[in-house]
Design a protein around this motif. Structure first.
Motif: not given
Length: 230
Positions: A51-54, A77-79, A193-195
């Motif tokens: 459903d969701l990927v990070i 989401l941020g560094n 960076v995570y997204t």
């Protein structure tokens, strides 16, 4: 209902911190699998339902281009920086300079790191070791794991004197019994960076969007900082 997440290990602590609010808002549970970003990417491209990927921004952009995540859901989401941790009660090394980092690694009884082939931090740490001229010297002391949090938890459990861990700060801060020694020095620094994004074929797209809003909420900036996101 359960929301399925495939994520890099760096986001584990942040998701955990937001889980209670998410469940209150949606009534859903979370089933999260956290590991090396390369391994997670391969599972997604291999057709595993999610459903969701990070993952890292670059991988999310590649997945969006391939039609595997919804482009309008892509949210940074941020560094996250990479750093060094030791077991609680151990001497904390000074890793603020290249000299200090080299001395700490060279003197470590073991070095606990994430996958050096598929994890963002693990790949980077392997490169740092090579640049410091320690590749051959440390070959038999290098211990690798699917993700940084598993590496840190095993370091604590092994209770080996002189052991050091090197991974992303989120995984160090999210592991009980580990003390953060500091970021890698500037010459060897890594900030990633995570997204987050909703999978194209998500079974729970609305719930996934809700979790992304909670994870990225400007009002949760202090929470993100506490778990290692900047």
């Amino acid at each position: 209902m359960t929301l399925k997440i495939l994520s890099g290990g760096a986001a584990n602590g942040l998701v955990n911190a937001c889980t209670a609010d998410f469940t209150t808002a949606t009534g859903h549970d979370i089933s999260g699998d956290y590991g090396a970003v390369g391994a997670m990417r391969d599972r997604i491209t291999g057709g595993e339902p999610v459903d969701l990927v990070i993952l890292t921004r670059k991988i999310i952009d590649d997945l969006a281009h391939a039609g595997m995540v919804r482009p309008d859901s892509v949210t940074d989401l941020g560094n996250v920086v990479t750093g060094v941790g030791v077991r609680e009660g151990s001497e904390v090394p000074d890793v603020s300079t290249a000299y200090g980092l080299r001395a700490a690694l060279a003197g470590a009884s073991s070095l606990y790191v994430p996958d050096t082939q598929r994890a963002t931090a693990g790949i980077h740490v392997a490169g740092v070791i090579a640049r410091l001229g320690l590749e051959a010297e440390m070959a038999d002391r290098l211990r690798t794991f699917p993700n940084g949090q598993t590496a840190m938890a095993t370091m604590v459990a092994d209770a080996q004197d002189g052991a050091i861990g090197c991974t992303q700060v989120t995984e160090i801060l999210n592991t009980p019994g580990v003390v953060y020694a500091g970021d890698l020095p500037e010459a060897f620094a890594l900030s990633t960076v995570y997204t987050a994004a909703v999978a194209q074929d998500a079974e729970q797209p609305e719930a996934a969007s809700t979790l992304i809003r909670l994870l990225s909420d400007p009002g949760a900036a202090d929470l993100r900082r506490r778990v290692g996101f900047t």
